[in-house]
Scaffold this motif. Structure first.
Motif, PDB file in Angstrom:
ATOM      1  N   PHE A   6      10.224 -33.300   8.318  1.00 53.20           N
ATOM      2  CA  PHE A   6      11.196 -34.377   8.295  1.00 53.20           C
ATOM      3  C   PHE A   6      12.417 -33.981   9.127  1.00 53.20           C
ATOM      4  CE2 PHE A   6       8.781 -34.988   4.394  1.00 53.20           C
ATOM      5  CZ  PHE A   6       8.559 -36.359   4.404  1.00 53.20           C
ATOM      6  N   VAL A   7      12.936 -34.940   9.881  1.00 50.54           N
ATOM      7  CA  VAL A   7      14.165 -34.669  10.615  1.00 50.54           C
ATOM      8  C   VAL A   7      15.292 -34.517   9.601  1.00 50.54           C
ATOM      9  CG1 VAL A   7      15.793 -35.527  12.332  1.00 50.54           C
ATOM     10  CG2 VAL A   7      13.344 -35.953  12.617  1.00 50.54           C
ATOM     11  N   GLN A   8      16.051 -33.452   9.751  1.00 54.87           N
ATOM     12  CA  GLN A   8      17.160 -33.160   8.860  1.00 54.87           C
ATOM     13  C   GLN A   8      18.449 -33.038   9.668  1.00 54.87           C
ATOM     14  OE1 GLN A   8      15.755 -29.471   7.208  1.00 54.87           O
ATOM     15  NE2 GLN A   8      14.359 -30.480   5.767  1.00 54.87           N
ATOM     16  N   VAL A   9      19.562 -33.022   8.968  1.00 49.65           N
ATOM     17  CA  VAL A   9      20.853 -32.764   9.603  1.00 49.65           C
ATOM     18  C   VAL A   9      21.407 -31.460   9.056  1.00 49.65           C
ATOM     19  CG1 VAL A   9      23.250 -33.518   9.824  1.00 49.65           C
ATOM     20  CG2 VAL A   9      21.401 -35.174  10.061  1.00 49.65           C
ATOM     21  N   GLN A  10      21.720 -30.556   9.977  1.00 50.26           N
ATOM     22  CA  GLN A  10      22.350 -29.292   9.605  1.00 50.26           C
ATOM     23  C   GLN A  10      23.486 -29.009  10.574  1.00 50.26           C
ATOM     24  OE1 GLN A  10      19.619 -25.973   9.148  1.00 50.26           O
ATOM     25  NE2 GLN A  10      18.017 -27.270   8.264  1.00 50.26           N
ATOM     26  N   ASP A  11      24.656 -28.804  10.022  1.00 50.26           N
ATOM     27  CA  ASP A  11      25.830 -28.449  10.821  1.00 50.26           C
ATOM     28  C   ASP A  11      26.022 -29.382  12.017  1.00 50.26           C
ATOM     29  OD1 ASP A  11      28.104 -27.064  11.591  1.00 50.26           O
ATOM     30  OD2 ASP A  11      26.968 -25.594  12.774  1.00 50.26           O
ATOM     31  N   GLY A  12      25.932 -30.679  11.754  1.00 51.02           N
ATOM     32  CA  GLY A  12      26.271 -31.653  12.774  1.00 51.02           C
ATOM     33  C   GLY A  12      25.201 -31.943  13.806  1.00 51.02           C
ATOM     34  N   GLN A  13      23.963 -31.491  13.561  1.00 46.36           N
ATOM     35  CA  GLN A  13      22.907 -31.730  14.545  1.00 46.36           C
ATOM     36  C   GLN A  13      21.578 -32.006  13.850  1.00 46.36           C
ATOM     37  OE1 GLN A  13      22.517 -28.111  16.925  1.00 46.36           O
ATOM     38  NE2 GLN A  13      23.073 -26.908  15.140  1.00 46.36           N
ATOM     39  N   PHE A  14      20.693 -32.682  14.569  1.00 43.52           N
ATOM     40  CA  PHE A  14      19.351 -32.930  14.052  1.00 43.52           C
ATOM     41  C   PHE A  14      18.519 -31.658  14.161  1.00 43.52           C
ATOM     42  CE2 PHE A  14      19.893 -37.523  15.597  1.00 43.52           C
ATOM     43  CZ  PHE A  14      20.195 -37.994  14.326  1.00 43.52           C
ATOM     44  N   ILE A  15      17.713 -31.424  13.113  1.00 42.94           N
ATOM     45  CA  ILE A  15      16.783 -30.297  13.096  1.00 42.94           C
ATOM     46  C   ILE A  15      15.407 -30.829  12.729  1.00 42.94           C
ATOM     47  CG2 ILE A  15      16.207 -28.060  12.075  1.00 42.94           C
ATOM     48  CD1 ILE A  15      18.794 -28.027  13.688  1.00 42.94           C
ATOM     49  N   ARG A  16      14.409 -30.409  13.475  1.00 37.84           N
ATOM     50  CA  ARG A  16      13.034 -30.772  13.158  1.00 37.84           C
ATOM     51  C   ARG A  16      12.126 -29.574  13.383  1.00 37.84           C
ATOM     52  NH1 ARG A  16       8.678 -34.455  16.414  1.00 37.84           N
ATOM     53  NH2 ARG A  16       7.301 -34.911  14.652  1.00 37.84           N
ATOM     54  N   ASN A  17      11.379 -29.205  12.363  1.00 35.27           N
ATOM     55  CA  ASN A  17      10.461 -28.056  12.449  1.00 35.27           C
ATOM     56  C   ASN A  17      11.168 -26.800  12.953  1.00 35.27           C
ATOM     57  OD1 ASN A  17       8.150 -29.438  11.516  1.00 35.27           O
ATOM     58  ND2 ASN A  17       7.793 -30.289  13.560  1.00 35.27           N
ATOM     59  N   GLY A  18      12.373 -26.571  12.455  1.00 35.40           N
ATOM     60  CA  GLY A  18      13.093 -25.359  12.787  1.00 35.40           C
ATOM     61  C   GLY A  18      13.764 -25.352  14.151  1.00 35.40           C
ATOM     62  N   LYS A  19      13.719 -26.489  14.850  1.00 36.52           N
ATOM     63  CA  LYS A  19      14.339 -26.592  16.170  1.00 36.52           C
ATOM     64  C   LYS A  19      15.367 -27.716  16.179  1.00 36.52           C
ATOM     65  CE  LYS A  19      10.388 -25.032  18.962  1.00 36.52           C
ATOM     66  NZ  LYS A  19       9.506 -25.405  20.114  1.00 36.52           N
ATOM     67  N   THR A  20      16.333 -27.608  17.076  1.00 36.85           N
ATOM     68  CA  THR A  20      17.217 -28.737  17.288  1.00 36.85           C
ATOM     69  C   THR A  20      16.394 -29.894  17.842  1.00 36.85           C
ATOM     70  OG1 THR A  20      17.770 -27.978  19.529  1.00 36.85           O
ATOM     71  CG2 THR A  20      19.199 -27.253  17.731  1.00 36.85           C
ATOM     72  N   TYR A  21      16.858 -31.096  17.572  1.00 38.52           N
ATOM     73  CA  TYR A  21      16.095 -32.272  17.978  1.00 38.52           C
ATOM     74  C   TYR A  21      16.985 -33.228  18.760  1.00 38.52           C
ATOM     75  CZ  TYR A  21      13.365 -36.606  17.630  1.00 38.52           C
ATOM     76  OH  TYR A  21      12.685 -37.770  17.917  1.00 38.52           O
ATOM     77  N   HIS A  22      16.632 -33.417  20.041  1.00 43.31           N
ATOM     78  CA  HIS A  22      17.274 -34.399  20.915  1.00 43.31           C
ATOM     79  C   HIS A  22      16.187 -35.313  21.469  1.00 43.31           C
ATOM     80  CE1 HIS A  22      19.748 -30.733  21.029  1.00 43.31           C
ATOM     81  NE2 HIS A  22      20.787 -31.530  21.174  1.00 43.31           N
ATOM     82  N   TYR A  23      16.581 -36.526  21.830  1.00 42.97           N
ATOM     83  CA  TYR A  23      15.552 -37.422  22.348  1.00 42.97           C
ATOM     84  C   TYR A  23      16.120 -38.521  23.227  1.00 42.97           C
ATOM     85  CZ  TYR A  23      17.051 -40.565  18.537  1.00 42.97           C
ATOM     86  OH  TYR A  23      17.786 -41.368  17.688  1.00 42.97           O
ATOM     87  N   LEU A  24      15.251 -39.003  24.110  1.00 40.06           N
ATOM     88  CA  LEU A  24      15.450 -40.253  24.824  1.00 40.06           C
ATOM     89  C   LEU A  24      14.396 -41.210  24.295  1.00 40.06           C
ATOM     90  CD1 LEU A  24      15.950 -40.778  28.662  1.00 40.06           C
ATOM     91  CD2 LEU A  24      14.583 -42.329  27.281  1.00 40.06           C
ATOM     92  N   GLY A  25      14.835 -42.270  23.635  1.00 37.74           N
ATOM     93  CA  GLY A  25      13.911 -43.212  23.029  1.00 37.74           C
ATOM     94  C   GLY A  25      14.142 -44.623  23.527  1.00 37.74           C
ATOM     95  N   THR A  26      13.502 -45.561  22.846  1.00 38.70           N
ATOM     96  CA  THR A  26      13.669 -46.957  23.231  1.00 38.70           C
ATOM     97  C   THR A  26      13.665 -47.847  22.000  1.00 38.70           C
ATOM     98  OG1 THR A  26      12.901 -48.698  24.752  1.00 38.70           O
ATOM     99  CG2 THR A  26      11.214 -47.534  23.489  1.00 38.70           C
ATOM    100  N   ASN A  27      14.068 -49.077  22.189  1.00 34.67           N
ATOM    101  CA  ASN A  27      13.973 -50.104  21.157  1.00 34.67           C
ATOM    102  C   ASN A  27      12.643 -50.844  21.325  1.00 34.67           C
ATOM    103  OD1 ASN A  27      16.781 -50.511  19.616  1.00 34.67           O
ATOM    104  ND2 ASN A  27      17.182 -49.805  21.703  1.00 34.67           N
ATOM    105  N   PHE A  28      11.872 -50.847  20.260  1.00 33.92           N
ATOM    106  CA  PHE A  28      10.535 -51.434  20.255  1.00 33.92           C
ATOM    107  C   PHE A  28      10.407 -52.262  18.976  1.00 33.92           C
ATOM    108  CE2 PHE A  28       5.754 -50.723  19.902  1.00 33.92           C
ATOM    109  CZ  PHE A  28       5.438 -51.481  21.020  1.00 33.92           C
TER     110      PHE A  28
END
Length: 432
Positions: free
Chosen positions: A22-44
């Protein structure tokens, strides 16, 4: 006894692994599977409807997005109103309060399962301030004997302010709030008919979103209390997933009743969202691009920076989850040029990327919106039941902001920047 402890340890390890998905928030950032999580997404937003009525196209669209590196989709999981309601995505999930279209829910099941196969994540929107999915106004109308809604344009004589004042009645309407909470409960507790996973336990869902662009016109405190209470209600039902508002941010309109800091300054709101509309807000005129584009860029830069600074004060992740611009000369023709759109997309993506490389709170960006292989019936048409779903909602002229599968020059830009955003994801120990 040793066997018992081994079993317990195994359960704890499995739970820990599942929690990391699950995407979590730790210290002001997204974390997923032990890594920071950034993305470029879209509206669908129309994905649920395709999952119900056009599975073949949905699969093609998901494959296209996956090939572009787009792994985060903002989707609608709610729509309200009968088949005759104008300017609405149809069919709708709720024809009447509590009467759900099981075929559409199964379409949502199918969409989420196919996203899971492609390692995609969903931001799931549960309501709408605007009329194109029914939303707040439809709930209010239901409580008053299905009265006529004062629709904004393109309705004859439609007025945006009158509609907004009607829509905000939703926050203090007890019956409407009950129906909405019933919908929330039904969605969160739903078991996917394809993979048998309850939505509240599905890491394919990144976040629940209260609504699309809720506003507090003339009722800012009532609006804010609704944010807090609804977010708490979702958290009580589901402790696994993030919750966001769907906020447009501190828009140029002084009367929209939003306060970006106070709206997001609450423990049950996990991250910040804002939207940017240089054309809608009158900063950019596609009929006069050379005269207006430069100023639009300056104002957009200031708008981004102002919201990022607030997110830093809150120490919460922030996502620019809507931005877009028309084709050149404000054309609605699918074959028209996109020189300024490409220029603008590059600027926005690069701006967000630069911030994300240096400030942990800046986390992602979604362009508006994916049209894929869909096409308007005719350029600048008003959507009707049976037309292709594209990026432009039914109440807007079709072909305005949609990005199509044949917009190759734009797709190259999207793909390149999607790779750049993904490359920012790193092991937690090495984060900023």
């Amino acid at each position: 006894m040793m066997k018992y402890y081994l079993i317990l340890l195994s359960v704890l390890l499995i739970s820990s692994v599942n929690a990391q998905e699950f995407v979590q928030v730790q210290d002001g950032q997204f974390i997923r599977n032990g890594k920071t999580y950034h993305y470029l997404g879209t509206n669908f937003w129309y994905g649920m409807n395709l999952g119900s009525n056009n599975k073949e196209r949905l699969l093609r669209e998901l494959d296209r997005l996956n090939q572009l590196g787009i792994k985060n989709l903002r989707i609608m999981a709610a729509s309200e109103g009968d088949i005759d309601a104008p300017w609405r995505m149809q069919p709708s999930l709720q024809k009447e309060p509590g009467e759900y279209d099981e075929d559409l829910l199964m379409g949502l099941d199918f969409l989420l399962n196919e996203m899971k196969k492609r390692n995609m994540l969903a931001v799931v929107c549960l309501n709408n301030f605007w009329p194109w999915s029914g939303g707040f106004a439809q709930y209010v109308a239901w409580t008053n004997g299905d009265e006529n809604i004062p629709f904004p344009p393109p309705a004859d004589g439609g007025d945006w302010r009158t509609y907004q004042e009607y829509s905000v009645r939703f926050y203090q309407n007890e019956k409407a709030q009950k129906w909405f909470k019933d919908l929330i409960r039904k969605i969160i507790h739903r078991k996917n008919t394809v993979n048998n996973v309850e939505y509240r336990n599905d890491p394919t869902i990144m976040a629940w979103q209260l609504a699309n662009e809720p506003e507090g016109i003339d009722k800012p405190e009532v609006y804010r209390n609704w944010i807090y209470e609804t977010a708490d209600f979702i958290k009580e039902l589901d402790s696994n997933h993030l919750v966001s508002i769907g906020s447009e941010g501190n828009t140029p309109s002084p009367k929209n009743g939003t306060d970006f800091f106070n709206d997001h300054n609450y423990s049950s709101i996990d991250y910040c969202t804002f939207h940017l509309w240089v054309q809608n807000w009158g900063w950019y005129n596609p009929k006069k691009p050379e005269e207006t584009y430069g100023n639009a860029i300056l104002r957009a830069s200031q708008y981004i920076n102002e919201h990022l600074e607030i997110a830093r004060k809150l120490n919460k992740p922030i996502v620019l989850e809507e931005f877009g611009i028309s084709r050149d000369d404000n054309s609605y023709d699918v074959s028209s040029e996109v020189v300024y759109r490409n220029k603008y997309f590059k600027f926005i993506f690069q701006s967000i990327l630069n911030y994300a490389q240096n400030l942990k709170q800046m986390s992602g960006v979604n362009f508006w919106a994916w049209g894929g292989e869909g096409r308007p019936r005719v350029p600048k048409a008003i959507w009707k039941t049976g037309d292709d779903f594209i990026g432009d909602p039914p109440h807007e002229y079709q072909g305005w902001y949609s990005v199509y599968d044949k917009d190759i020059s734009t797709l190259i830009i999207i793909q390149n920047f999607a790779e750049d955003f993904t490359s920012l994801n790193s092991e937690l120990e090495g984060t900023k």
